[in-house]
Motif scaffolding. Structure first.
Motif, PDB file in Angstrom:
ATOM      1  N   LEU A  14      27.915  53.450  42.750  1.00 54.09           N
ATOM      2  CA  LEU A  14      29.308  53.857  42.073  1.00 54.09           C
ATOM      3  C   LEU A  14      29.601  55.295  42.216  1.00 54.09           C
ATOM      4  O   LEU A  14      30.300  55.786  41.599  1.00 54.09           O
ATOM      5  CB  LEU A  14      29.079  53.488  40.533  1.00 54.09           C
ATOM      6  CG  LEU A  14      28.984  52.070  40.151  1.00 54.09           C
ATOM      7  CD1 LEU A  14      28.521  51.845  38.868  1.00 54.09           C
ATOM      8  CD2 LEU A  14      30.062  51.172  40.611  1.00 54.09           C
ATOM      9  N   ALA A  15      28.711  56.105  43.250  1.00 54.12           N
ATOM     10  CA  ALA A  15      28.939  57.346  43.006  1.00 54.12           C
ATOM     11  C   ALA A  15      28.906  58.339  44.337  1.00 54.12           C
ATOM     12  O   ALA A  15      28.641  57.754  45.388  1.00 54.12           O
ATOM     13  CB  ALA A  15      27.976  58.158  42.066  1.00 54.12           C
ATOM     14  N   MET A  57      29.439  60.241  38.731  1.00 52.19           N
ATOM     15  CA  MET A  57      29.624  58.997  38.819  1.00 52.19           C
ATOM     16  C   MET A  57      30.997  58.682  38.047  1.00 52.19           C
ATOM     17  O   MET A  57      31.888  57.786  38.640  1.00 52.19           O
ATOM     18  CB  MET A  57      28.655  58.122  38.191  1.00 52.19           C
ATOM     19  CG  MET A  57      27.266  58.357  38.870  1.00 52.19           C
ATOM     20  SD  MET A  57      25.728  57.537  37.851  1.00 52.19           S
ATOM     21  CE  MET A  57      26.362  55.835  37.704  1.00 52.19           C
ATOM     22  N   ARG A  58      31.305  59.397  37.211  1.00 53.59           N
ATOM     23  CA  ARG A  58      32.538  59.126  36.586  1.00 53.59           C
ATOM     24  C   ARG A  58      33.499  59.606  37.244  1.00 53.59           C
ATOM     25  O   ARG A  58      34.706  58.997  37.257  1.00 53.59           O
ATOM     26  CB  ARG A  58      32.598  59.760  35.064  1.00 53.59           C
ATOM     27  CG  ARG A  58      31.878  59.315  34.067  1.00 53.59           C
ATOM     28  CD  ARG A  58      32.125  60.103  32.915  1.00 53.59           C
ATOM     29  NE  ARG A  58      31.170  59.648  31.656  1.00 53.59           N
ATOM     30  CZ  ARG A  58      29.903  60.227  31.452  1.00 53.59           C
ATOM     31  NH1 ARG A  58      29.735  61.431  31.903  1.00 53.59           N
ATOM     32  NH2 ARG A  58      29.186  59.709  30.614  1.00 53.59           N
ATOM     33  N   ALA A  61      34.131  56.823  40.511  1.00 57.03           N
ATOM     34  CA  ALA A  61      34.215  55.222  40.099  1.00 57.03           C
ATOM     35  C   ALA A  61      35.089  55.035  38.994  1.00 57.03           C
ATOM     36  O   ALA A  61      35.085  55.906  38.280  1.00 57.03           O
ATOM     37  CB  ALA A  61      32.767  54.565  39.772  1.00 57.03           C
ATOM     38  N   ALA A  63      36.338  53.487  35.660  1.00 56.74           N
ATOM     39  CA  ALA A  63      35.662  53.661  34.459  1.00 56.74           C
ATOM     40  C   ALA A  63      35.704  51.873  34.198  1.00 56.74           C
ATOM     41  O   ALA A  63      34.621  51.613  33.514  1.00 56.74           O
ATOM     42  CB  ALA A  63      36.489  54.281  33.178  1.00 56.74           C
ATOM     43  N   TYR A  65      35.562  49.682  36.384  1.00 59.34           N
ATOM     44  CA  TYR A  65      35.399  48.854  37.686  1.00 59.34           C
ATOM     45  C   TYR A  65      34.732  47.247  37.436  1.00 59.34           C
ATOM     46  O   TYR A  65      34.071  47.154  36.290  1.00 59.34           O
ATOM     47  CB  TYR A  65      34.080  49.538  38.492  1.00 59.34           C
ATOM     48  CG  TYR A  65      32.811  49.531  38.067  1.00 59.34           C
ATOM     49  CD1 TYR A  65      32.125  48.458  38.907  1.00 59.34           C
ATOM     50  CD2 TYR A  65      32.201  50.108  37.038  1.00 59.34           C
ATOM     51  CE1 TYR A  65      30.888  48.221  38.358  1.00 59.34           C
ATOM     52  CE2 TYR A  65      30.762  50.018  36.705  1.00 59.34           C
ATOM     53  CZ  TYR A  65      30.205  48.978  37.410  1.00 59.34           C
ATOM     54  OH  TYR A  65      28.683  48.622  37.033  1.00 59.34           O
ATOM     55  N   GLN A  67      32.484  44.169  37.848  1.00 59.76           N
ATOM     56  CA  GLN A  67      31.038  43.750  38.088  1.00 59.76           C
ATOM     57  C   GLN A  67      30.898  42.103  38.334  1.00 59.76           C
ATOM     58  O   GLN A  67      31.591  41.628  37.542  1.00 59.76           O
ATOM     59  CB  GLN A  67      30.150  44.416  36.868  1.00 59.76           C
ATOM     60  CG  GLN A  67      28.612  44.067  36.859  1.00 59.76           C
ATOM     61  CD  GLN A  67      28.131  44.630  38.511  1.00 59.76           C
ATOM     62  OE1 GLN A  67      27.890  43.927  39.197  1.00 59.76           O
ATOM     63  NE2 GLN A  67      27.991  45.945  38.491  1.00 59.76           N
ATOM     64  N   LEU A  76      31.766  51.212  33.584  1.00 62.87           N
ATOM     65  CA  LEU A  76      30.751  52.415  34.056  1.00 62.87           C
ATOM     66  C   LEU A  76      29.678  52.695  33.018  1.00 62.87           C
ATOM     67  O   LEU A  76      28.578  53.147  33.272  1.00 62.87           O
ATOM     68  CB  LEU A  76      31.600  53.543  34.689  1.00 62.87           C
ATOM     69  CG  LEU A  76      30.567  54.555  35.369  1.00 62.87           C
ATOM     70  CD1 LEU A  76      29.921  54.026  36.356  1.00 62.87           C
ATOM     71  CD2 LEU A  76      31.929  55.655  35.720  1.00 62.87           C
ATOM     72  N   GLU A  77      30.221  53.026  31.839  1.00 57.63           N
ATOM     73  CA  GLU A  77      29.447  53.552  30.992  1.00 57.63           C
ATOM     74  C   GLU A  77      28.217  52.981  30.658  1.00 57.63           C
ATOM     75  O   GLU A  77      27.213  53.576  30.293  1.00 57.63           O
ATOM     76  CB  GLU A  77      30.358  53.711  29.729  1.00 57.63           C
ATOM     77  CG  GLU A  77      31.615  54.947  29.835  1.00 57.63           C
ATOM     78  CD  GLU A  77      30.806  56.435  30.328  1.00 57.63           C
ATOM     79  OE1 GLU A  77      29.828  56.723  29.893  1.00 57.63           O
ATOM     80  OE2 GLU A  77      31.515  56.808  31.053  1.00 57.63           O
ATOM     81  N   LYS A 135      38.172  55.296  45.003  1.00 60.86           N
ATOM     82  CA  LYS A 135      37.325  55.241  43.539  1.00 60.86           C
ATOM     83  C   LYS A 135      36.773  53.709  43.947  1.00 60.86           C
ATOM     84  O   LYS A 135      37.259  52.915  44.453  1.00 60.86           O
ATOM     85  CB  LYS A 135      38.108  54.894  42.582  1.00 60.86           C
ATOM     86  CG  LYS A 135      38.885  56.306  42.194  1.00 60.86           C
ATOM     87  CD  LYS A 135      37.998  57.420  41.613  1.00 60.86           C
ATOM     88  CE  LYS A 135      38.828  58.510  41.018  1.00 60.86           C
ATOM     89  NZ  LYS A 135      38.014  59.512  40.568  1.00 60.86           N
TER      90      LYS A 135
END
Length: 294
Positions: A14-15, A57-58, A61, A63, A65, A67, A76-77, A135
């Motif tokens: 993600l980064a 990462m933030r 990517a 927030a 995204y 999965q 993401l968090e 992103k």
């Protein structure tokens, strides 16, 4: 905890790139971002994960995204919150192959120190979609245990890594699509010789020997044991030059499976094959996105 660690590690694609602290550096980074291709954006994720660089990462990517690993919640968090778990286990990935098809980047990886996954070493395919803003927007994957002794003597990841024939990407994708429809999906299995080279077919599935004969022996064994093995739907075809990845849905031994198959094509014939087969879970799911949804 095993499932949680597994999926959050794989969600970590993600980064990219470090975030600057000053306005001047920020402008320079914005210029670099515009020139980065999708491979570069996705290919640097392991460094960010290893450094537990949440800020980067933030930045790279979304927030929210999406999965598709069934055990990790969308967003993401939650992944960022589990980065210390990865460090504690010393889990990391070695990338073997990295390809790009438009907004999709697809990878062939070996995961080390992967006991939280269920084995010391695991083999995985990961697919990342990068959106129009550069992103990371969506992630799919499948994973299996790395096998030391295989029927062909090859490993699940060795073999060619060089991308060639970029001008033949679409033709090779069309060839592999027809192969999946005719052979694994059973529309016209007698045409197998039109797709797979009779001179060279390097097999990396640990249970199958090299060559057309090895493939035939494998299917004969399954039939003799009344083992159900079939593809029901082809969901995605991605390619770069001589490499083509397919994602399919099917059955093995009465259980629903996701099949990731990577093929190398040479002179209009399939000459090499790698795969990952993973059972599709039905319990303990973190979302309803499913393992497909391309």
């Amino acid at each position: 905890m095993k499932k949680v660690i597994t999926v959050f590690v794989l969600a970590g694609i993600l980064a990219s790139c470090n975030t600057s602290k000053t306005n001047t550096k920020s402008k320079n980074n914005q210029s670099k971002e515009k020139t980065m291709n999708n491979k570069e954006i996705v290919g640097t994720f392991l460094g960010a994960v290893a450094k537990q660089d949440a800020e980067t990462m933030r930045k790279f990517a979304n927030a929210d995204y999406i999965q598709h690993n069934p055990f990790v919640p969308t967003g993401l968090e939650p992944f960022i919150g589990l980065l210390p778990v990865l460090k504690e286990n010393g889990t990391y990935a070695e990338n073997v192959r990295l390809f790009q098809d438009g907004n999709y980047v697809f990878m062939h990886n070996i995961w080390k120190n992967a006991k939280p996954f269920g084995a010391d070493e695991m083999v995985a395919f990961d697919i990342i979609r990068v959106d129009q803003n550069g992103k990371v927007a969506e992630h799919w994957d499948a994973m299996t245990v790395l096998v030391k002794e295989t029927a062909s003597g090859r490993t699940q990841t060795d073999g060619s890594t060089t991308v060639t024939d970029l001008d033949k990407t679409e033709a090779n994708k069309k060839l592999v699509t027809s192969f999946i429809n005719d052979v694994p999906m059973g529309k016209n299995q007698g045409k197998i010789g039109e797709y797979i080279s009779s001179e060279q077919y390097n097999q990396h599935n640990p249970q199958i020997k090299d060559g057309l004969n090895g493939l035939g022996e494998f299917f004969q064994y399954l039939a003799s044991q009344n083992i159900t093995f079939k593809y029901n739907k082809l969901h995605k075809v991605l390619g770069e030059g001589n490499f083509v990845l397919t994602v399919s849905e099917g059955e093995l031994m009465g259980k629903e499976q996701v099949f990731y198959d990577l093929f190398r094509v040479e002179n209009g014939k399939i000459v090499e094959h790698w795969d990952v087969i993973q059972e599709i879970p039905t319990e303990g799911l973190a979302h309803n996105n499913g393992m497909f949804g391309f």
